[in-house]
Design a protein around this motif. Structure first.
Motif, PDB file in Angstrom:
ATOM      1  N   ILE A  63      -2.744   2.608 -11.979  1.00  0.00           N
ATOM      2  CA  ILE A  63      -3.700   2.260 -10.930  1.00  0.00           C
ATOM      3  C   ILE A  63      -4.112   0.797 -11.063  1.00  0.00           C
TER       4      ILE A  63
ATOM      5  N   VAL B 116      -1.946   4.427   2.793  1.00  0.00           N
ATOM      6  CA  VAL B 116      -2.050   5.354   1.670  1.00  0.00           C
ATOM      7  C   VAL B 116      -1.932   6.802   2.119  1.00  0.00           C
TER       8      VAL B 116
ATOM      9  N   THR C 298       1.329   3.266  -3.738  1.00  0.00           N
ATOM     10  CA  THR C 298       0.793   4.626  -3.685  1.00  0.00           C
ATOM     11  C   THR C 298       1.861   5.626  -4.093  1.00  0.00           C
TER      12      THR C 298
ATOM     13  N   CYS D 232       2.483   5.294  -7.894  1.00  0.00           N
ATOM     14  CA  CYS D 232       1.325   5.743  -8.672  1.00  0.00           C
ATOM     15  C   CYS D 232       1.261   7.267  -8.712  1.00  0.00           C
TER      16      CYS D 232
ATOM     17  N   LEU E 131       0.831  -1.201   0.000  1.00  0.00           N
ATOM     18  CA  LEU E 131       0.000   0.000   0.000  1.00  0.00           C
ATOM     19  C   LEU E 131       0.867   1.253   0.000  1.00  0.00           C
TER      20      LEU E 131
ATOM     21  N   TRP F 193      -2.220  -5.291  -5.072  1.00  0.00           N
ATOM     22  CA  TRP F 193      -2.928  -5.295  -3.790  1.00  0.00           C
ATOM     23  C   TRP F 193      -3.876  -6.485  -3.667  1.00  0.00           C
TER      24      TRP F 193
ATOM     25  N   ALA G  28      -1.381  -1.288  -9.644  1.00  0.00           N
ATOM     26  CA  ALA G  28      -1.402  -1.265  -8.182  1.00  0.00           C
ATOM     27  C   ALA G  28      -2.522  -2.139  -7.636  1.00  0.00           C
TER      28      ALA G  28
ATOM     29  N   GLY H 181       2.083   6.715   2.275  1.00  0.00           N
ATOM     30  CA  GLY H 181       2.390   6.876   0.864  1.00  0.00           C
ATOM     31  C   GLY H 181       2.288   8.299   0.357  1.00  0.00           C
ATOM     32  N   VAL H 182       1.162   8.953   0.597  1.00  0.00           N
ATOM     33  CA  VAL H 182       0.955  10.310   0.087  1.00  0.00           C
ATOM     34  C   VAL H 182       1.913  11.318   0.736  1.00  0.00           C
TER      35      VAL H 182
END
Length: 382
Positions: free
Chosen positions: A180, A321, A170, A173, A166, A187, A183, A325-326
């Motif tokens: 997407i 995420v 993320t 991507c 995850l 997942w 990913a 990730g972000v």
């Protein structure tokens, strides 16, 4: 500085302080003899397979003369955040291009490894009834110290774990290095076969093998499963969020490390911490809850799915995420060299059979000179 490079060529580079840096190339392996002390020459495969670049070396103050003296980068045991972002990008690209059979096997092993750590945790805590009665948190802390075993096995064997993917997928991507759909494939397959590996450990290597031989441990297996399910939906959701925030941090820290000892330490502390805090990991719960159900619990499969699987999984997704990730992409991924449309080709390398071999991690070291064999790479990652 860009130099032409040909197979069998030898380049002698003039350097500072009267040293020479001699580099040999046989087309597959490049190595550097004892380097100059003022400049570091490296082969940066992220931009061009044989682009020789010159980098400055940090300096330190000399205790005798007071003048700056060069410090070799090899002494620095780790990578900077931007270098780590490059490694994360390559790891995400590798996941997307893995053949389906390899992804399935890696995911199955990932589920098994996580649950081996959970199994040891259950034996330690369940086998300490006196300590649990006198000081339950101390018992959890001692047992929790064994839980990161599974994460270490996953990282050092380069297996697949849904919760860490995850974070990686993320990140890539958002860099537009993976799709997407790619990913989602990683997942979904990771989740399903992590679950299969967890049930394999719970059913065959624990319950059927009767490895919980003591009645006290069997009783604790049921009690801890009930504690994980018989709570509010929102509580398990938030516990899942906190858990995968720690998993994302552990993944990032492991990538910053250049040797196995440092990787193990960087994984161990965050994972140990989320166990002490009581956070929930959906893949580990695929072992810890079913093993309790095998020995008898006060809930059934339906309640387990609604009260545990769904909220913990959603919480893990949110934590991995939006808390890992972000933010790490925003801090380090937007301006990473791999964000300049040069990186994805590294994961598209063709194997002998003509299909992607999925081993971008074979060239993970952003400071290394020249390509290396996969078997020689100490930086395999999750």
């Amino acid at each position: 500085m860009m130099l032409d490079w040909s197979v069998g060529a030898t380049r002698r580079l003039s350097s500072c302080d009267g040293y020479d840096c001699e580099i040999y190339c046989d087309g597959s392996i490049s190595r550097r003899l004892p380097s100059c002390s003022g400049c570091l020459y490296r082969l940066d495969r992220a931009f061009h397979p044989f682009a020789l670049k010159e980098r400055s070396v940090p300096t330190t103050q000399s205790s005798q003369t007071g003048s700056p003296t060069p410090m070799a980068l090899e002494r620095v045991n780790g990578y900077t955040p931007l270098e780590t972002a490059t490694l994360i990008t390559r790891a995400g690209c590798e996941r997307e291009t893995l053949p389906l059979s390899r992804l399935i096997l890696k995911a199955f092993y990932g589920g098994c490894f996580i649950c081996l750590g959970a199994h040891v945790f259950l034996l330690v805590v369940g086998g300490s009834p006196g300590l649990r009665e006198s000081n339950e948190m101390l018992a959890v802390m001692v047992g929790g110290f064994t839980f990161p075993l599974g994460f270490v096995l996953i990282i050092l064997t380069n297996s697949e774990l849904f919760t860490s993917s995850l974070f990686f997928m993320t990140f890539t991507c958002l860099q537009r290095k993976t799709s997407i759909l790619g990913a989602l494939k990683v997942w979904v397959i990771g989740y399903i076969f992590n679950f299969a590996g967890a049930l394999f450990i719970a059913g065959f290597l624990c319950w059927w093998a009767n490895s919980l031989q003591d009645d006290t441990i069997k009783s604790y297996a049921s009690v801890q499963a009930e504690k994980r399910v018989n709570v509010q939906w929102s509580v398990n959701f938030l516990r899942g969020v906190g858990c995968n925030w720690f998993v994302g941090l552990a993944s990032f820290l492991a990538m910053t490390s250049g040797d196995h000892v440092s990787k193990i330490y960087c994984i161990w502390i965050p994972v140990w911490s989320f166990v002490i805090l009581g956070y929930q990991h959906c893949i580990a719960n695929f072992y810890l809850v079913p093993i309790g159900m095998f020995y008898g619990t006060n809930f059934g499969v339906g309640k387990y799915i609604y009260q545990s699987i769904i909220p913990v999984t959603i919480g893990n997704i949110v934590g991995g995420v939006f808390l890992a990730g972000v933010p790490f992409w925003f801090l380090y991924g937007r301006n990473s060299p791999m964000g300049l449309d040069h990186g994805k080709e590294l994961a598209q390398k063709k194997g002998p059979g003509g299909e992607p071999n999925g081993d971008a991690s074979a060239d993970m070291n952003p400071r290394e000179i020249g390509p290396r064999n996969v078997s020689d790479d100490p930086s395999q990652i999750v």
